[in-house]
Design an enzyme around this catalytic site. Sequence first.
Site, PDB file in Angstrom:
ATOM      1  N   GLU A  38      37.186 -67.419 -19.298  1.00 59.68           N
ATOM      2  CA  GLU A  38      37.521 -67.811 -20.695  1.00 59.68           C
ATOM      3  C   GLU A  38      37.470 -69.264 -20.728  1.00 59.68           C
ATOM      4  O   GLU A  38      38.571 -69.830 -19.838  1.00 59.68           O
ATOM      5  CB  GLU A  38      38.839 -67.038 -20.839  1.00 59.68           C
ATOM      6  CG  GLU A  38      38.872 -66.957 -22.347  1.00 59.68           C
ATOM      7  CD  GLU A  38      39.892 -67.835 -23.181  1.00 59.68           C
ATOM      8  OE1 GLU A  38      39.172 -68.901 -23.497  1.00 59.68           O
ATOM      9  OE2 GLU A  38      40.920 -68.014 -23.043  1.00 59.68           O
TER      10      GLU A  38
ATOM     11  N   CYS B 263      42.873 -72.616 -26.756  1.00 59.67           N
ATOM     12  CA  CYS B 263      41.196 -72.642 -26.540  1.00 59.67           C
ATOM     13  C   CYS B 263      40.680 -72.319 -27.834  1.00 59.67           C
ATOM     14  O   CYS B 263      39.706 -73.103 -27.806  1.00 59.67           O
ATOM     15  CB  CYS B 263      40.785 -71.684 -25.328  1.00 59.67           C
ATOM     16  SG  CYS B 263      41.874 -69.948 -25.633  1.00 59.67           S
TER      17      CYS B 263
ATOM     18  N   GLU C 174      35.420 -81.272 -26.410  1.00 63.28           N
ATOM     19  CA  GLU C 174      36.902 -80.495 -26.492  1.00 63.28           C
ATOM     20  C   GLU C 174      37.655 -81.591 -26.379  1.00 63.28           C
ATOM     21  O   GLU C 174      37.727 -82.326 -25.284  1.00 63.28           O
ATOM     22  CB  GLU C 174      36.888 -79.241 -25.657  1.00 63.28           C
ATOM     23  CG  GLU C 174      38.128 -78.488 -25.841  1.00 63.28           C
ATOM     24  CD  GLU C 174      38.354 -77.619 -24.761  1.00 63.28           C
ATOM     25  OE1 GLU C 174      37.851 -77.554 -23.652  1.00 63.28           O
ATOM     26  OE2 GLU C 174      38.780 -76.290 -25.399  1.00 63.28           O
TER      27      GLU C 174
END
Length: 496
Positions: A268, A302, A400
Amino acid sequence: MMTYSMSPKVKQRLAQPQRLLIDGQWSLASDGRVSEVFNPSSGEVIATAAKASASDTERAVAAARRSFDAGNWARLTPAQRGKILWRIGDLLEQYGDEMAELEMLDAGKPFSGTRHGEIPFAADCFRYYAGWCTKIEGATKQLSTVPDQDFHIYTRREPIGVAALIVPWNGPLVQAAWKIAPALAAGCSCVVKPATQTPLSTVCLAELMLEAGVPAGVINILLGSGSSIGQLLAEHPSVDKVSFTGSTEVGKRIIDAAKGNLKKVSLELGGKSPMIIYEDANLDEAIDGAARAIFSHAGQVCVAGSRLYVHESIYERVVQGVADIASRMTVGPATEPGFDMGPLISKGHLNSVFQKVEAGRAEGARVAAGGQLINKSGGYFMQPTVLADTDHSMSVVNEEIFGPVLVVMPFKTMEEVVAMANDSQYGLAASIWTQDISKAHKTAAAIKAGILWINCHAIPDMAVPFGGYKQSGWGRENGYEALLQYTELKSVIAKL
Ligand code: TAP
C-alpha cells in the site's frame, strides 16, 4: 494554554527502553543498541527503543516459523481464534486512553480524535476479522475431463505461513491492525516492524495480544531500522509473505528483496489523490470537504486529497473558500487540545515538505494561503498551504508531498478533468463532488484509482477494500480481499 502532563502509566512505560517481543519474551536488542523516539510536537526525546540486530531478526523469524509449523495458532478452531481476536478489540477499547496518549506522543496525533476515532476503528478491525475466522471457505467443483468416473473435488484456503508486516509512521496503530488482524484470522504467524519514529502503540498492542491469548511466537515485534531489519525480513527465505505500507520507492525495494524465495507481496504505497469539484456541487460542503481531505493529520495520509480540480466557473470562489479555511486553522502541539492541525512527523520531513512548497513557488504557483514554517514549542509545524494556478508541468502537482499542501487547477469539461486526474503515476484514491448522479458515476468509472468517494473523502470502513492502481500498490487491505492475501489456495482432486 494547558500544559500536558504525562499520565503515570505512560510515564512508567516510557521510563524503560521499548523492547522487542520474540517467542513470547520481551528483550532488549542482542547488541544493546537503542534509538531515540521523538515527540514531534516538541522535538524532545520521550523514549528510547531497542534497535533489533540481524540476529534478533533471525530469532524472530525462527520463532514465527516454529509456531506456524507446530500449528500453535492455525490449528486452534476458527471459533477459538475468533474469540481471541474479539478480545483484542475489547482490550484496545479498555486501554484506549493509554493507547491514544501513545499515538499523540510519537505520531503527533491529537488525543481526542484518536481516542474517539482511530482507537475504536482499530478495535473494530480486530472484531471484523474475528467474524471472518469461521467463514474462510473453499468450494466444491465438478470434473469434465474424465467421463463416467466418480471424483470428489474441492478447494481449501490455507494460511500462507509466516507474514512480515512492515508499518509506516502516519497511522501506527490502525495500519498495524489492518495487517495483523487479517493475518491472524487466516492463521498466520507474524513478525511486525513498526516505523522507527513510532514504536510506542505497537509495543502496547503486542502486550494486549498476549493478554488476549495469542500464543508465544505467533506475534513477534521487531523495532529498528527499515533499511536493515525491514530489508532482512523482505529478503528472508523463511518469510512467506510481506505486507508493506509506505513510500513507493521502498515498495519497489521490497519487490526486489522478495524475489529470492518469491514470497507473496502486498503493497500500500503513495498517492496524489485528485478531488474534482463540478459546477453543480454543493459548494459549502465541497469546500469544507476538500479542506478536511488535505489538512487532516497535516496531510500525512496516503489518501489525502492533494490535487484539487475545480470547474472554471467556480474556480476563484473555491480557491478563496479553501484558502480562507486554511488561513483560519490553528496549528499547534498535539499534546494541547483545541488545535485544528498538529505537527509533521520529523524535522527532516518538515524540511522536505517546505522545500517542495518552495519549488512550487519557484515554478510559478500562486500561494493562496500558508506556505511558511511555524516556529512553536520546538515542534515541526507548517502552515496549511494552498497553491493555486498550478499545472501538470510542476513538481508540486506530480510528486507526493505528504504534508498540508493542496494544489488547485481549473478545468472545463469532464473529459479534460478525467485526463488530468489520471495523469499521475499514482492511483490510490479520488473524490468527486457533484449533485448530478450520472456525472458522478461516469467520472468514478473513468478514474484509475482503487477507492472513489462521491460527495465525501477518506471515509474508511473495514468491509471496504482499500489499495491502489498503478504505482500506488499491489493488493488490497480491509474486507475479505485482505484476508485472502494471507492464504494460499489448494485444489484437491480425489478419484473415488
Ligand atoms: P518508508 O521509508 O517507505 O517507511 C515505511 C516503513 O518501511 C517503515 O517501517 C520503514 O522503517 C520501513 N522501511 C524503510 N526502508 C525499508 C526497506 N529497505 N525494507 C523494508 N522496510 C523498509 O517511508 P518514510 O521514509 O517513513 O516516508 C517517506 C515518504 O513515504 C513520505 O514522505 C510519504 O510520501 C511516503 N509514505 C507513505 C505512506 C503511506 S500510508 N502510503 C506512509 C508513510 C510514508 P524505518 O521507519 O525504520 O525507516
